[in-house]
Design a protein around this motif. Structure first.
Motif, PDB file in Angstrom:
ATOM      1  N   ILE A   1       0.812  -1.211   0.000  1.00 53.21           N
ATOM      2  CA  ILE A   1       0.000   0.000   0.000  1.00 53.21           C
ATOM      3  C   ILE A   1       0.850   1.268   0.000  1.00 53.21           C
ATOM      4  CG2 ILE A   1      -0.305   0.397   2.463  1.00 53.21           C
ATOM      5  CD1 ILE A   1      -3.294   0.632   1.802  1.00 53.21           C
ATOM      6  N   GLY A   2       2.044   1.197   0.550  1.00 53.71           N
ATOM      7  CA  GLY A   2       2.907   2.366   0.599  1.00 53.71           C
ATOM      8  C   GLY A   2       3.530   2.725  -0.740  1.00 53.71           C
ATOM      9  N   ARG A   3       3.494   1.812  -1.659  1.00 54.40           N
ATOM     10  CA  ARG A   3       4.070   2.074  -2.979  1.00 54.40           C
ATOM     11  C   ARG A   3       3.130   2.858  -3.893  1.00 54.40           C
ATOM     12  NH1 ARG A   3       5.634  -3.355  -1.839  1.00 54.40           N
ATOM     13  NH2 ARG A   3       7.843  -3.428  -1.375  1.00 54.40           N
ATOM     14  N   ILE A   4       1.855   2.938  -3.525  1.00 53.18           N
ATOM     15  CA  ILE A   4       0.855   3.642  -4.329  1.00 53.18           C
ATOM     16  C   ILE A   4       0.676   5.039  -3.737  1.00 53.18           C
ATOM     17  CG2 ILE A   4      -1.490   3.580  -5.230  1.00 53.18           C
ATOM     18  CD1 ILE A   4      -1.455   0.535  -4.465  1.00 53.18           C
ATOM     19  N   ALA A   5       1.275   6.017  -4.368  1.00 51.21           N
ATOM     20  CA  ALA A   5       1.255   7.390  -3.834  1.00 51.21           C
ATOM     21  C   ALA A   5       0.160   8.208  -4.516  1.00 51.21           C
ATOM     22  CB  ALA A   5       2.609   8.046  -4.022  1.00 51.21           C
ATOM     23  N   THR A   6      -1.083   7.959  -4.122  1.00 54.30           N
ATOM     24  CA  THR A   6      -2.199   8.743  -4.646  1.00 54.30           C
ATOM     25  C   THR A   6      -2.983   9.329  -3.476  1.00 54.30           C
ATOM     26  OG1 THR A   6      -3.699   6.837  -4.646  1.00 54.30           O
ATOM     27  CG2 THR A   6      -2.442   7.228  -6.664  1.00 54.30           C
ATOM     28  N   PRO A   7      -3.677  10.441  -3.691  1.00 52.24           N
ATOM     29  CA  PRO A   7      -4.477  11.014  -2.600  1.00 52.24           C
ATOM     30  C   PRO A   7      -5.568  10.066  -2.097  1.00 52.24           C
ATOM     31  CG  PRO A   7      -4.170  12.616  -4.348  1.00 52.24           C
ATOM     32  CD  PRO A   7      -3.621  11.317  -4.853  1.00 52.24           C
ATOM     33  N   ALA A   8      -6.084   9.226  -2.963  1.00 48.11           N
ATOM     34  CA  ALA A   8      -7.121   8.288  -2.542  1.00 48.11           C
ATOM     35  C   ALA A   8      -6.572   7.213  -1.593  1.00 48.11           C
ATOM     36  CB  ALA A   8      -7.736   7.625  -3.769  1.00 48.11           C
ATOM     37  N   ASN A   9      -5.281   7.015  -1.565  1.00 54.52           N
ATOM     38  CA  ASN A   9      -4.654   5.989  -0.740  1.00 54.52           C
ATOM     39  C   ASN A   9      -4.310   6.481   0.656  1.00 54.52           C
ATOM     40  OD1 ASN A   9      -3.922   3.329  -0.577  1.00 54.52           O
ATOM     41  ND2 ASN A   9      -1.813   3.726  -1.161  1.00 54.52           N
ATOM     42  N   VAL A  10      -4.476   7.759   0.909  1.00 55.49           N
ATOM     43  CA  VAL A  10      -4.135   8.319   2.216  1.00 55.49           C
ATOM     44  C   VAL A  10      -4.961   7.668   3.325  1.00 55.49           C
ATOM     45  CG1 VAL A  10      -4.189  10.438   3.598  1.00 55.49           C
ATOM     46  CG2 VAL A  10      -3.307  10.489   1.274  1.00 55.49           C
ATOM     47  N   THR A  11      -6.222   7.404   3.061  1.00 53.20           N
ATOM     48  CA  THR A  11      -7.080   6.769   4.061  1.00 53.20           C
ATOM     49  C   THR A  11      -6.569   5.378   4.419  1.00 53.20           C
ATOM     50  OG1 THR A  11      -8.957   7.957   3.157  1.00 53.20           O
ATOM     51  CG2 THR A  11      -9.449   6.105   4.584  1.00 53.20           C
ATOM     52  N   ASN A  12      -6.134   4.622   3.441  1.00 56.83           N
ATOM     53  CA  ASN A  12      -5.623   3.274   3.704  1.00 56.83           C
ATOM     54  C   ASN A  12      -4.332   3.304   4.513  1.00 56.83           C
ATOM     55  OD1 ASN A  12      -7.719   2.090   2.274  1.00 56.83           O
ATOM     56  ND2 ASN A  12      -6.622   2.285   0.342  1.00 56.83           N
ATOM     57  N   ILE A  13      -3.452   4.229   4.185  1.00 56.65           N
ATOM     58  CA  ILE A  13      -2.197   4.352   4.940  1.00 56.65           C
ATOM     59  C   ILE A  13      -2.485   4.817   6.363  1.00 56.65           C
ATOM     60  CG2 ILE A  13       0.000   5.583   5.074  1.00 56.65           C
ATOM     61  CD1 ILE A  13       0.057   5.519   2.002  1.00 56.65           C
ATOM     62  N   SER A  14      -3.444   5.724   6.514  1.00 58.97           N
ATOM     63  CA  SER A  14      -3.838   6.165   7.858  1.00 58.97           C
ATOM     64  C   SER A  14      -4.398   5.007   8.673  1.00 58.97           C
ATOM     65  CB  SER A  14      -4.890   7.272   7.769  1.00 58.97           C
ATOM     66  OG  SER A  14      -4.369   8.385   7.120  1.00 58.97           O
ATOM     67  N   ALA A  15      -5.186   4.149   8.047  1.00 63.52           N
ATOM     68  CA  ALA A  15      -5.738   2.986   8.749  1.00 63.52           C
ATOM     69  C   ALA A  15      -4.625   2.034   9.184  1.00 63.52           C
ATOM     70  CB  ALA A  15      -6.740   2.269   7.857  1.00 63.52           C
ATOM     71  N   LEU A  16      -3.656   1.835   8.309  1.00 67.48           N
ATOM     72  CA  LEU A  16      -2.512   0.984   8.652  1.00 67.48           C
ATOM     73  C   LEU A  16      -1.758   1.554   9.849  1.00 67.48           C
ATOM     74  CD1 LEU A  16      -0.351  -1.243   8.103  1.00 67.48           C
ATOM     75  CD2 LEU A  16       0.726   0.398   6.581  1.00 67.48           C
ATOM     76  N   LEU A  17      -1.479   2.838   9.837  1.00 64.03           N
ATOM     77  CA  LEU A  17      -0.739   3.458  10.944  1.00 64.03           C
ATOM     78  C   LEU A  17      -1.555   3.467  12.233  1.00 64.03           C
ATOM     79  CD1 LEU A  17       1.000   6.362   9.015  1.00 64.03           C
ATOM     80  CD2 LEU A  17       1.979   4.171   9.740  1.00 64.03           C
TER      81      LEU A  17
END
Length: 161
Positions: free
Chosen positions: A39-55
């Motif tokens: 998930i960290g390799r996909i740098a799009t604004p739509a992916n911010v929610t997924n990275i936030s959930a992971l953290l």
């Protein structure tokens, strides 16, 4: 020194002692890999929610996995009372030793888990900070569990014969 000489070596070689402290970390790591692989390799604004959930999961799960320490605390309570009555060591010394023992084991398991999750999810940034957040949160959870369980006499009636 007595605790280190006899208990630490014995505990770190005992699979019954190590299993509840290591297996939960393995399951957490596998769950996070399945949910957030690369998930960290996909740098799009739509992916911010997924990275936030992971953290968020990364920062909160160590507190929940600290529950696995309750059974060992309850099972060692009678032994602690007997050994403190015999004058082998004080309660403060024993609790300090147990916390250092758990923190040392958590150091190794959290480092292993951090490497798996950080690389598997493809996160970028400071790995040391990523690992320290997990380890410190884990140690805080362990300390809180020890504090609460040591003060609850109901668990003594439930787990000790």
């Amino acid at each position: 020194m007595t605790c280190v000489q006899y208990r630490l070596v014995n505990d770190f070689t005992d699979s019954v002692y190590l299993a509840p402290r290591c297996v939960d970390k393995l399951f957490v790591g596998l769950l996070m890999l399945v949910l957030y692989h690369s998930i960290g390799r996909i740098a799009t604004p739509a992916n911010v929610t997924n990275i936030s959930a992971l953290l968020f999961m990364w920062a909160t799960l160590p507190g929940f996995t600290a529950v696995t320490y309750v059974s060992s605390i309850c099972s060692e309570r009678a032994l602690l009372r007997r050994e403190t009555r015999d004058g082998l060591y004080s309660v403060g010394h024993y609790l300090t030793f147990k916390f250092v023992e758990e923190a040392a084991l958590s150091l190794a398991t959290s480092l292993m888990l951090s490497i798996i999750v950080f690389l598997g999810t493809g996160l970028r940034g400071n790995f040391l900070l990523f690992w320290l957040v997990y380890w410190i949160t884990s140690c805080t959870g362990i300390g809180k569990v020890w504090r609460y369980v040591c003060n609850v006499e109901v668990l003594k009636l439930r787990y000790n014969p």
